[in-house]
Design a protein around this motif. Structure first.
Motif, PDB file in Angstrom:
ATOM      1  N   THR A 138       0.834  -1.199   0.000  1.00  0.00           N
ATOM      2  CA  THR A 138       0.000   0.000   0.000  1.00  0.00           C
ATOM      3  C   THR A 138       0.871   1.252   0.000  1.00  0.00           C
ATOM      4  O   THR A 138       0.607   2.204  -0.742  1.00  0.00           O
ATOM      5  N   ALA A 139       1.906   1.256   0.825  1.00  0.00           N
ATOM      6  CA  ALA A 139       2.816   2.408   0.864  1.00  0.00           C
ATOM      7  C   ALA A 139       3.484   2.613  -0.490  1.00  0.00           C
ATOM      8  O   ALA A 139       3.640   3.746  -0.951  1.00  0.00           O
ATOM      9  N   GLU A 140       3.870   1.533  -1.133  1.00  0.00           N
ATOM     10  CA  GLU A 140       4.536   1.635  -2.437  1.00  0.00           C
ATOM     11  C   GLU A 140       3.583   2.143  -3.513  1.00  0.00           C
ATOM     12  O   GLU A 140       4.006   2.840  -4.433  1.00  0.00           O
ATOM     13  N   ARG A 141       2.296   1.802  -3.407  1.00  0.00           N
ATOM     14  CA  ARG A 141       1.305   2.330  -4.368  1.00  0.00           C
ATOM     15  C   ARG A 141       1.053   3.813  -4.153  1.00  0.00           C
ATOM     16  O   ARG A 141       0.923   4.574  -5.094  1.00  0.00           O
ATOM     17  N   THR A 142       0.950   4.206  -2.891  1.00  0.00           N
ATOM     18  CA  THR A 142       0.608   5.595  -2.603  1.00  0.00           C
ATOM     19  C   THR A 142       1.809   6.532  -2.655  1.00  0.00           C
ATOM     20  O   THR A 142       1.638   7.725  -2.878  1.00  0.00           O
ATOM     21  N   ALA A 143       2.993   6.008  -2.440  1.00  0.00           N
ATOM     22  CA  ALA A 143       4.224   6.815  -2.488  1.00  0.00           C
ATOM     23  C   ALA A 143       5.313   5.992  -3.166  1.00  0.00           C
ATOM     24  O   ALA A 143       6.232   5.501  -2.518  1.00  0.00           O
ATOM     25  N   PRO A 144       5.231   5.848  -4.505  1.00  0.00           N
ATOM     26  CA  PRO A 144       6.131   4.921  -5.207  1.00  0.00           C
ATOM     27  C   PRO A 144       7.616   5.245  -5.091  1.00  0.00           C
ATOM     28  O   PRO A 144       8.441   4.357  -5.249  1.00  0.00           O
ATOM     29  N   GLY A 145       7.985   6.454  -4.764  1.00  0.00           N
ATOM     30  CA  GLY A 145       9.403   6.795  -4.664  1.00  0.00           C
ATOM     31  C   GLY A 145      10.034   6.454  -3.331  1.00  0.00           C
ATOM     32  O   GLY A 145      11.260   6.488  -3.190  1.00  0.00           O
ATOM     33  N   VAL A 146       9.221   6.115  -2.364  1.00  0.00           N
ATOM     34  CA  VAL A 146       9.741   5.887  -1.012  1.00  0.00           C
ATOM     35  C   VAL A 146      10.733   4.731  -0.934  1.00  0.00           C
ATOM     36  O   VAL A 146      11.804   4.886  -0.348  1.00  0.00           O
ATOM     37  N   PRO A 147      10.455   3.558  -1.488  1.00  0.00           N
ATOM     38  CA  PRO A 147      11.420   2.457  -1.335  1.00  0.00           C
ATOM     39  C   PRO A 147      12.827   2.800  -1.838  1.00  0.00           C
ATOM     40  O   PRO A 147      13.807   2.533  -1.142  1.00  0.00           O
ATOM     41  N   ALA A 148      12.916   3.416  -2.989  1.00  0.00           N
ATOM     42  CA  ALA A 148      14.233   3.778  -3.528  1.00  0.00           C
ATOM     43  C   ALA A 148      14.903   4.833  -2.655  1.00  0.00           C
ATOM     44  O   ALA A 148      16.116   4.766  -2.407  1.00  0.00           O
ATOM     45  N   ARG A 149      14.116   5.786  -2.164  1.00  0.00           N
ATOM     46  CA  ARG A 149      14.684   6.831  -1.303  1.00  0.00           C
ATOM     47  C   ARG A 149      15.206   6.227  -0.007  1.00  0.00           C
ATOM     48  O   ARG A 149      16.288   6.577   0.464  1.00  0.00           O
ATOM     49  N   VAL A 150      14.470   5.298   0.556  1.00  0.00           N
ATOM     50  CA  VAL A 150      14.909   4.630   1.790  1.00  0.00           C
ATOM     51  C   VAL A 150      16.191   3.843   1.528  1.00  0.00           C
ATOM     52  O   VAL A 150      17.155   3.944   2.286  1.00  0.00           O
ATOM     53  N   ARG A 151      16.210   3.060   0.451  1.00  0.00           N
ATOM     54  CA  ARG A 151      17.424   2.282   0.124  1.00  0.00           C
ATOM     55  C   ARG A 151      18.637   3.188  -0.036  1.00  0.00           C
ATOM     56  O   ARG A 151      19.709   2.900   0.496  1.00  0.00           O
ATOM     57  N   ARG A 152      18.454   4.292  -0.767  1.00  0.00           N
ATOM     58  CA  ARG A 152      19.573   5.229  -0.970  1.00  0.00           C
ATOM     59  C   ARG A 152      20.035   5.818   0.352  1.00  0.00           C
ATOM     60  O   ARG A 152      21.230   5.905   0.616  1.00  0.00           O
ATOM     61  N   TRP A 153      19.087   6.228   1.182  1.00  0.00           N
ATOM     62  CA  TRP A 153      19.460   6.876   2.439  1.00  0.00           C
ATOM     63  C   TRP A 153      20.269   5.918   3.316  1.00  0.00           C
ATOM     64  O   TRP A 153      21.288   6.302   3.865  1.00  0.00           O
ATOM     65  N   PHE A 154      19.806   4.690   3.422  1.00  0.00           N
ATOM     66  CA  PHE A 154      20.534   3.741   4.277  1.00  0.00           C
ATOM     67  C   PHE A 154      21.858   3.332   3.643  1.00  0.00           C
ATOM     68  O   PHE A 154      22.820   3.056   4.355  1.00  0.00           O
ATOM     69  N   ALA A 155      21.944   3.308   2.341  1.00  0.00           N
ATOM     70  CA  ALA A 155      23.220   2.986   1.667  1.00  0.00           C
ATOM     71  C   ALA A 155      24.210   4.120   1.825  1.00  0.00           C
ATOM     72  O   ALA A 155      25.412   3.881   1.963  1.00  0.00           O
ATOM     73  N   ASP A 156      23.728   5.373   1.810  1.00  0.00           N
ATOM     74  CA  ASP A 156      24.611   6.539   1.855  1.00  0.00           C
ATOM     75  C   ASP A 156      24.840   7.081   3.257  1.00  0.00           C
ATOM     76  O   ASP A 156      25.777   7.820   3.480  1.00  0.00           O
ATOM     77  N   SER A 157      24.010   6.742   4.193  1.00  0.00           N
ATOM     78  CA  SER A 157      24.064   7.335   5.521  1.00  0.00           C
ATOM     79  C   SER A 157      25.328   6.915   6.245  1.00  0.00           C
ATOM     80  O   SER A 157      25.772   5.784   6.179  1.00  0.00           O
ATOM     81  N   ARG A 158      25.897   7.843   6.972  1.00  0.00           N
ATOM     82  CA  ARG A 158      27.104   7.579   7.769  1.00  0.00           C
ATOM     83  C   ARG A 158      26.789   7.632   9.265  1.00  0.00           C
ATOM     84  O   ARG A 158      27.681   7.730  10.077  1.00  0.00           O
ATOM     85  N   VAL A 159      25.504   7.642   9.605  1.00  0.00           N
ATOM     86  CA  VAL A 159      25.116   7.746  11.021  1.00  0.00           C
ATOM     87  C   VAL A 159      25.534   6.509  11.775  1.00  0.00           C
ATOM     88  O   VAL A 159      25.445   5.425  11.295  1.00  0.00           O
TER      89      VAL A 159
END
Length: 159
Positions: A138-159
């Motif tokens: 449901t989240a992917e249907r309503t906000a299709p860009g979220v999964p890629a944004r999450v993957r990028r953030w966790f791949a790039d994050s240095r926290v």
């Protein structure tokens, strides 16, 4: 319900989107939603005890989903965080005060207790009927860009 349930559900979704390639630390998961890492870590440990996530210690450690999203119900997460006890606890206040009768009059649960338990059963059945995969879809249907944004953030994050 405590806010820890919301945090746990969002963390599970983020772990699903981040993928299995690497474990994600509690600090990184907390930073994504600006949450206190120590408190989120307690929720993640409860999820680990319930077998919903797995944890790995060490510098490359962190959390991953331990089960497929299709195999995790919302009720599983709620029970892991809140515990298995019922939300409504009847304390039999009808047996107190000037309206109280003889103890023998109270063999059956009162109408308030029965109504609350029916409502809780319906709530638990609804949560048990929805999986993390359902919410994810449901989240992917309503906000299709979220999964890629999450993957990028966790791949790039240095926290």
């Amino acid at each position: 319900m405590h806010e820890g349930v919301e945090w746990a559900l969002h963390s599970c979704l983020n772990l699903a989107w981040a993928g299995d390639e690497r474990a994600i630390t509690a600090a990184r998961l907390a930073a994504y939603h600006d949450l206190p890492a120590a408190y989120l870590n307690k929720q993640l440990q409860a999820l680990a005890r319930a077998g919903i996530v797995s944890s790995a210690p060490g510098p490359r450690g962190g959390f991953r989903l331990a089960r497929r999203p299709e195999d995790v119900t919302l009720m599983d997460v709620v029970a892991a965080i809140e515990g298995p006890d019922q939300a409504f606890r009847c304390t039999e206040i009808r047996q107190q005060g000037p309206g109280a009768g003889m103890p023998d009059n109270y063999g059956d649960p009162c109408t308030v207790s029965r109504a609350m338990h029916r409502a809780e059963l319906a709530w638990r059945q609804e949560l048990a009927g929805q999986t993390l995969a359902d919410v994810k879809a449901t989240a992917e249907r309503t906000a299709p860009g979220v999964p890629a944004r999450v993957r990028r953030w966790f791949a790039d994050s240095r926290v």
